[in-house]
Structures are given as structure tokens and as C-alpha cells.
Design a protein around this motif. Structure first.
Motif, mmCIF file in Angstrom:
data_model
loop_
_atom_site.group_PDB
_atom_site.id
_atom_site.type_symbol
_atom_site.label_atom_id
_atom_site.label_comp_id
_atom_site.label_asym_id
_atom_site.label_seq_id
_atom_site.Cartn_x
_atom_site.Cartn_y
_atom_site.Cartn_z
ATOM 1 N N PHE A 63 -46.114 -4.573 -12.975
ATOM 2 C CA PHE A 63 -45.515 -3.702 -13.975
ATOM 3 C C PHE A 63 -45.752 -4.245 -15.379
ATOM 4 C CE2 PHE A 63 -42.875 -3.090 -10.172
ATOM 5 C CZ PHE A 63 -42.881 -1.708 -10.081
ATOM 6 N N GLN A 64 -45.738 -3.349 -16.347
ATOM 7 C CA GLN A 64 -45.758 -3.740 -17.744
ATOM 8 C C GLN A 64 -44.707 -2.919 -18.472
ATOM 9 O OE1 GLN A 64 -49.545 -3.750 -19.729
ATOM 10 N NE2 GLN A 64 -48.632 -4.096 -21.743
ATOM 11 N N ILE A 65 -43.789 -3.609 -19.147
ATOM 12 C CA ILE A 65 -42.729 -2.954 -19.917
ATOM 13 C C ILE A 65 -43.102 -2.915 -21.399
ATOM 14 C CG2 ILE A 65 -40.320 -3.095 -20.654
ATOM 15 C CD1 ILE A 65 -40.376 -2.346 -17.791
ATOM 16 N N TRP A 66 -43.454 -4.074 -21.963
ATOM 17 C CA TRP A 66 -43.772 -4.172 -23.389
ATOM 18 C C TRP A 66 -45.265 -3.946 -23.604
ATOM 19 C CZ3 TRP A 66 -39.743 -4.501 -26.594
ATOM 20 C CH2 TRP A 66 -38.558 -5.123 -26.160
ATOM 21 N N SER A 109 -38.777 -16.610 -37.052
ATOM 22 C CA SER A 109 -39.620 -17.805 -37.079
ATOM 23 C C SER A 109 -39.148 -18.713 -35.947
ATOM 24 C CB SER A 109 -39.509 -18.515 -38.436
ATOM 25 O OG SER A 109 -38.169 -18.925 -38.666
ATOM 26 N N ALA A 110 -39.800 -19.863 -35.838
ATOM 27 C CA ALA A 110 -39.419 -20.827 -34.803
ATOM 28 C C ALA A 110 -39.258 -22.200 -35.438
ATOM 29 C CB ALA A 110 -40.474 -20.880 -33.703
ATOM 30 N N LYS A 111 -38.193 -22.890 -35.065
ATOM 31 C CA LYS A 111 -37.906 -24.209 -35.631
ATOM 32 C C LYS A 111 -39.019 -25.213 -35.353
ATOM 33 C CE LYS A 111 -32.890 -23.780 -35.365
ATOM 34 N NZ LYS A 111 -31.669 -24.237 -34.687
ATOM 35 N N GLU A 112 -39.657 -25.091 -34.194
ATOM 36 C CA GLU A 112 -40.677 -26.067 -33.801
ATOM 37 C C GLU A 112 -42.087 -25.510 -33.881
ATOM 38 O OE1 GLU A 112 -39.601 -27.875 -30.081
ATOM 39 O OE2 GLU A 112 -37.532 -28.160 -30.737
ATOM 40 N N GLY A 113 -42.266 -24.423 -34.611
ATOM 41 C CA GLY A 113 -43.608 -23.896 -34.826
ATOM 42 C C GLY A 113 -44.257 -23.328 -33.578
ATOM 43 N N ASN A 114 -43.472 -22.736 -32.696
ATOM 44 C CA ASN A 114 -44.013 -22.154 -31.474
ATOM 45 C C ASN A 114 -43.564 -20.701 -31.301
ATOM 46 O OD1 ASN A 114 -41.335 -22.861 -31.082
ATOM 47 N ND2 ASN A 114 -41.640 -23.668 -29.026
ATOM 48 N N LEU A 115 -43.647 -19.932 -32.369
ATOM 49 C CA LEU A 115 -43.147 -18.556 -32.365
ATOM 50 C C LEU A 115 -43.847 -17.702 -31.317
ATOM 51 C CD1 LEU A 115 -41.214 -16.507 -33.618
ATOM 52 C CD2 LEU A 115 -42.955 -16.022 -35.353
ATOM 53 N N SER A 116 -45.156 -17.789 -31.203
ATOM 54 C CA SER A 116 -45.882 -16.991 -30.207
ATOM 55 C C SER A 116 -45.384 -17.282 -28.803
ATOM 56 C CB SER A 116 -47.383 -17.285 -30.267
ATOM 57 O OG SER A 116 -47.938 -16.807 -31.453
ATOM 58 N N LYS A 117 -45.175 -18.539 -28.504
ATOM 59 C CA LYS A 117 -44.718 -18.933 -27.168
ATOM 60 C C LYS A 117 -43.322 -18.363 -26.889
ATOM 61 C CE LYS A 117 -43.737 -22.874 -24.225
ATOM 62 N NZ LYS A 117 -43.547 -24.301 -24.138
ATOM 63 N N ILE A 118 -42.410 -18.495 -27.849
ATOM 64 C CA ILE A 118 -41.041 -17.999 -27.657
ATOM 65 C C ILE A 118 -41.041 -16.485 -27.465
ATOM 66 C CG2 ILE A 118 -38.782 -17.694 -28.737
ATOM 67 C CD1 ILE A 118 -39.269 -20.393 -30.169
ATOM 68 N N ILE A 119 -41.758 -15.763 -28.290
ATOM 69 C CA ILE A 119 -41.793 -14.303 -28.188
ATOM 70 C C ILE A 119 -42.446 -13.897 -26.859
ATOM 71 C CG2 ILE A 119 -42.702 -12.160 -29.188
ATOM 72 C CD1 ILE A 119 -40.313 -13.399 -30.735
ATOM 73 N N GLY A 120 -43.489 -14.594 -26.468
ATOM 74 C CA GLY A 120 -44.132 -14.308 -25.183
ATOM 75 C C GLY A 120 -43.182 -14.517 -24.018
ATOM 76 N N TYR A 163 -29.217 -2.326 -20.807
ATOM 77 C CA TYR A 163 -30.538 -2.813 -21.219
ATOM 78 C C TYR A 163 -30.489 -3.417 -22.626
ATOM 79 C CZ TYR A 163 -31.955 0.214 -17.311
ATOM 80 O OH TYR A 163 -32.085 0.829 -16.095
ATOM 81 N N LYS A 164 -29.702 -2.796 -23.495
ATOM 82 C CA LYS A 164 -29.566 -3.341 -24.853
ATOM 83 C C LYS A 164 -28.900 -4.712 -24.810
ATOM 84 C CE LYS A 164 -28.162 0.911 -26.394
ATOM 85 N NZ LYS A 164 -27.577 1.907 -27.289
ATOM 86 N N ARG A 165 -27.867 -4.850 -23.975
ATOM 87 C CA ARG A 165 -27.185 -6.148 -23.857
ATOM 88 C C ARG A 165 -28.121 -7.210 -23.306
ATOM 89 N NH1 ARG A 165 -22.989 -2.915 -21.997
ATOM 90 N NH2 ARG A 165 -23.407 -3.548 -19.850
ATOM 91 N N LEU A 166 -28.996 -6.831 -22.374
ATOM 92 C CA LEU A 166 -29.965 -7.784 -21.839
ATOM 93 C C LEU A 166 -30.861 -8.316 -22.958
ATOM 94 C CD1 LEU A 166 -31.634 -8.222 -18.683
ATOM 95 C CD2 LEU A 166 -33.247 -7.556 -20.458
ATOM 96 N N ILE A 167 -31.315 -7.443 -23.833
ATOM 97 C CA ILE A 167 -32.181 -7.858 -24.948
ATOM 98 C C ILE A 167 -31.406 -8.759 -25.909
ATOM 99 C CG2 ILE A 167 -33.486 -7.024 -26.951
ATOM 100 C CD1 ILE A 167 -34.832 -6.520 -24.175
ATOM 101 N N VAL A 168 -30.207 -8.346 -26.273
ATOM 102 C CA VAL A 168 -29.375 -9.128 -27.191
ATOM 103 C C VAL A 168 -29.062 -10.498 -26.592
ATOM 104 C CG1 VAL A 168 -27.022 -9.251 -28.129
ATOM 105 C CG2 VAL A 168 -28.387 -7.187 -28.435
ATOM 106 N N PHE A 202 -39.891 -14.479 -24.187
ATOM 107 C CA PHE A 202 -38.853 -13.452 -24.329
ATOM 108 C C PHE A 202 -39.319 -12.144 -23.685
ATOM 109 C CE2 PHE A 202 -37.684 -9.696 -26.859
ATOM 110 C CZ PHE A 202 -36.302 -9.665 -26.665
ATOM 111 N N LYS A 203 -40.527 -11.730 -24.001
ATOM 112 C CA LYS A 203 -41.038 -10.474 -23.467
ATOM 113 C C LYS A 203 -41.257 -10.547 -21.951
ATOM 114 C CE LYS A 203 -44.061 -8.151 -26.055
ATOM 115 N NZ LYS A 203 -45.193 -7.877 -26.982
ATOM 116 N N LYS A 204 -41.742 -11.670 -21.470
ATOM 117 C CA LYS A 204 -41.967 -11.820 -20.030
ATOM 118 C C LYS A 204 -40.643 -11.787 -19.271
ATOM 119 C CE LYS A 204 -44.125 -14.745 -16.564
ATOM 120 N NZ LYS A 204 -44.966 -15.922 -16.297
ATOM 121 N N TYR A 205 -39.673 -12.551 -19.729
ATOM 122 C CA TYR A 205 -38.373 -12.600 -19.058
ATOM 123 C C TYR A 205 -37.685 -11.233 -19.093
ATOM 124 C CZ TYR A 205 -33.602 -13.766 -17.812
ATOM 125 O OH TYR A 205 -32.382 -13.787 -17.197
ATOM 126 N N THR A 206 -37.627 -10.620 -20.268
ATOM 127 C CA THR A 206 -36.935 -9.333 -20.362
ATOM 128 C C THR A 206 -37.667 -8.257 -19.558
ATOM 129 O OG1 THR A 206 -38.000 -8.856 -22.506
ATOM 130 C CG2 THR A 206 -35.766 -9.818 -22.555
#
Length: 182
Positions: free
Chosen positions: A119-122, A66-77, A32-37, A79-83
Motif C-alpha cells: 500500500f501507499q498512503i502518502w 527542522s531537525a535538531k540533529e540535521g536529519n530532517l529527511s530521515k525523520i519525515i521519512g 486519523y487526525k489524532r494518529l498524525i498529531v 514519520f510517513k512510513k509509520y503513519t
């Protein structure tokens, strides 16, 4: 000065904390840790995520990012959905010894949240704190790196594999971070 715990300035750097529902100690398994990394590295290489510091604990992750293209919320969202999807697949399809008690926890959390299908993980949110000064950045990075020490996992921060503490000492951790120079 920051206001609240939302990513309201997509161009800025943030201290983020994402936590597993009910504080389940999900990340005690290397798989699971490797999946996150691996997914953090995917987001860095393909989505423009910039990670300056991180630590992956048993039930949460801290980032300075941070995000290079100013879309940090989208990237984190994303990331959380995929993981979340990958983690639940692995929990349900593997020989996970904790499956019988984890599955209902994640299912019940998902049923209580109209944004989820099953299901909800995060937990919702990222407890975002905008990095507004060099002093604040240093404080948060030190906090991140000391997390495994305070938890009694290691005696020295740089000995914890799933942390950027070693990167700040000239070594390499599993996540491709960008050092903040002070």
C-alpha cells in the motif's frame, strides 16, 4: 535561494507539504487526525523534530520544520512510513465506511511504486521549500494558518484545532510547536 523541492540542506528549516495519494480526503476522521498529531509529538519528543508551524487538512499536511540533529529527511521519512502503516491497519481492521473504495486506491498506488510493499498512503516527496528569509517564513506560516479558512472549514484561523494558528495567539494546539519569533 532554494533550488528545487528536495530537503538538500539537512541543517535548515523547510516548508513541507505531504499529500495523500490521489488527494483522498483521509483526515476527516478524528481517529486519523489524532494518529498524525500523536506521531508528530513523538517525533518532536524522541527524534529531534522541531515544528514551527503546521496545519493538518483533509488530504495533506503543511509543516514549517527542522531537525535538531540535521536529519530532517530521515525523520519525515520515518514519520510517513509509520503513519502509513498505522493508517492502513486502521482502515483495513475497522468499520471504516470508505474502506471499499479507499483500499484499492492505496493498493494501486503501492503497486505502482517499487519502494512500497503493498500500500501507499502518502505521495512521494515533501514539496520541500527551504526557509531562506524571515519574510519567506512569515509568508509560509500565514499560508499554513489560512488554509482552513480558505477551505471554508472555519472563519478564523485560530478556531481550527489541527493548526498552530492558536499557538501564535498564546493558546495551545495539539502539536508541541516551537514558535518562531519575528
Amino acid at each position: 535561494m532554494p533550488r528545487g523541492y528536495l530537503i538538500d540542506n539537512q541543517e535548515s528549516t523547510y516548508f513541507l507539504t505531504s499529500t495523500i495519494v490521489e488527494w483522498v480526503d483521509l483526515f476527516i476522521r478524528d481517529e486519523y487526525k489524532r494518529l498524525i498529531v500523536d506521531n508528530l509529538n513523538y517525533c518532536i519528543e524522541n527524534k529531534g523534530l522541531v515544528v514551527n508551524a503546521y496545519v493538518l487538512m483533509t488530504n495533506h499536511i503543511h509543516l514549517v520544520a527542522s531537525a535538531k540533529e540535521g536529519n530532517l529527511s530521515k525523520i519525515i521519512g520515518e514519520f510517513k512510513k509509520y503513519t502509513s502503516n498505522q493508517l492502513i491497519q486502521r482502515i483495513l481492521s475497522s468499520q471504516e465506511s470508505r474502506r471499499n473504495w479507499m483500499e484499492p486506491v492505496f493498493r494501486n498506488a503501492g503497486m505502482r511504486n517499487p519502494k512500497n510493499e503493498i500500500f501507499q498512503i502518502w505521495q512521494n516527496g515533501n514539496h520541500a521549500e527551504e526557509i531562506f528569509s524571515q519574510k519567506f517564513a512569515m509568508q509560509k506560516i500565514k499560508y499554513i494558518h489560512q488554509n482552513p479558512v480558505k477551505a471554508g472549514i472555519v472563519n478564523r484561523a485560530e478556531d481550527y484545532i489541527y493548526s498552530s494558528a492558536s499557538d501564535y495567539l498564546g493558546l495551545k494546539s495539539p502539536v508541541k510547536i516551537k514558535l518562531i519569533s519575528f
